[in-house]
Design a protein around this motif. Structure first.
Motif, PDB file in Angstrom:
ATOM      1  N   HIS A   1       0.481  -1.521   0.085  1.00  0.00           N
ATOM      2  CA  HIS A   1       0.646   0.009  -0.104  1.00  0.00           C
ATOM      3  C   HIS A   1       0.826   0.953  -0.047  1.00  0.00           C
ATOM      4  O   HIS A   1       1.367   1.921   1.354  1.00  0.00           O
ATOM      5  CB  HIS A   1      -0.692   0.171   1.242  1.00  0.00           C
TER       6      HIS A   1
ATOM      7  N   HIS B   1       3.945   0.940   3.048  1.00  0.00           N
ATOM      8  CA  HIS B   1       3.406  -0.232   3.628  1.00  0.00           C
ATOM      9  C   HIS B   1       3.245  -1.340   3.281  1.00  0.00           C
ATOM     10  O   HIS B   1       2.540  -1.565   1.942  1.00  0.00           O
ATOM     11  CB  HIS B   1       3.096   0.119   4.780  1.00  0.00           C
TER      12      HIS B   1
ATOM     13  N   ASP C   1       0.150  -4.508   4.139  1.00  0.00           N
ATOM     14  CA  ASP C   1      -0.998  -4.450   5.570  1.00  0.00           C
ATOM     15  C   ASP C   1      -1.126  -6.027   4.937  1.00  0.00           C
ATOM     16  O   ASP C   1      -1.456  -7.434   4.067  1.00  0.00           O
ATOM     17  CB  ASP C   1      -2.235  -4.228   4.377  1.00  0.00           C
TER      18      ASP C   1
ATOM     19  N   ARG D   1      -3.583  -9.619   6.173  1.00  0.00           N
ATOM     20  CA  ARG D   1      -4.460  -9.547   6.315  1.00  0.00           C
ATOM     21  C   ARG D   1      -4.970 -10.862   7.209  1.00  0.00           C
ATOM     22  O   ARG D   1      -4.425 -11.877   6.056  1.00  0.00           O
ATOM     23  CB  ARG D   1      -5.402  -9.003   5.497  1.00  0.00           C
TER      24      ARG D   1
HETATM   25 MN    MN Z   1      -2.813   0.088   4.388  1.00  0.00          MN
END
Ligand code: MN
Length: 207
Positions: free
Chosen positions: A38, A44, A46, A48
């Motif tokens: 992102h 960064h 992410d 998940r």
């Molecule tokens: Mn993000």
């Protein structure tokens, strides 16, 4: 529909962003994980993982390592809807998390934590206890990873993401730099921005 998506929805205007609103609440099948690269105000990754019908999420500034000696800061963020795992595109200027998103890695995971009787400890309990241990089966990342609640600097949201020392550990690999493209479409961040940004571009020139 899970209440844990309230924070996610409150930050976003779904008339303006193509991100999913989490309205279908679909469940079932293997437990998924996704890592989205992102390019927001700061780049960064992410991380998940599917649990309880949502994606439990951490933002990892340096991205995951395959070296067990590397501890990567992982900042816990709000739960995201399951459909977010397939999101690749551009979040418009002025919207929460504005910037380009690509699916850097994706696959399924296995929960490794067991209680003394050998029963699986639910991921949500592991998160409450501050110790998550999972085995990833992705395209770039495989093997065990631990997420440990470290509260670094006293910040409640600060965790560490660490590769477990197993057959898939490899200090010589550095997939964040050597395998930068989307596993979904093979595109780079620049290509996603050019294809899907406003007016088909991000306003920058790319050769
Ligand atoms: Mn993000």
């Amino acid at each position: 529909m899970s209440d844990s998506l309230e924070r996610y929805r409150s930050k976003r205007d779904f008339r303006k962003t193509d991100e999913p609103s989490g309205s279908d609440g679909s469940e079932g099948g293997d437990r998924r994980f996704v890592i989205q690269k992102h390019d927001a105000s700061t780049l960064h990754y992410d991380v998940r993982i599917e649990a309880d019908g949502v994606l439990k999420s951490w933002a990892v500034p340096k991205g995951p390592s395959t070296d067990p000696r590397e501890k990567r800061l992982a900042v816990r963020t709000e739960d995201h809807p399951l459909e977010y795992a397939g999101f690749e595109g551009v979040i418009p200027e002025g919207e929460y998390g504005a910037g380009t998103v690509l699916v850097w890695d994706a696959g399924t995971y296995e929960n490794l934590r067991r209680d003394d009787d050998g029963n699986e400890i639910p991921i949500t309990d592991s998160i409450d206890q501050g110790q998550v241990e999972i085995r990833l089966d992705g395209e770039k990342l495989r093997g065990g990873y631990a997420l440990v609640h470290a509260k670094l600097g006293g910040d409640e949201e600060n965790w560490l993401l660490v590769k477990m020392d197993d057959d898939e550990a490899d200090a010589r690999r550095n997939p964040v730099s050597t395998e930068p493209a989307s596993v979904l479409t093979g595109r780079s961040l620049e290509e996603v921005a050019d294809d899907e940004g406003p007016d088909g571009g991000d306003g920058k020139e790319h050769d």
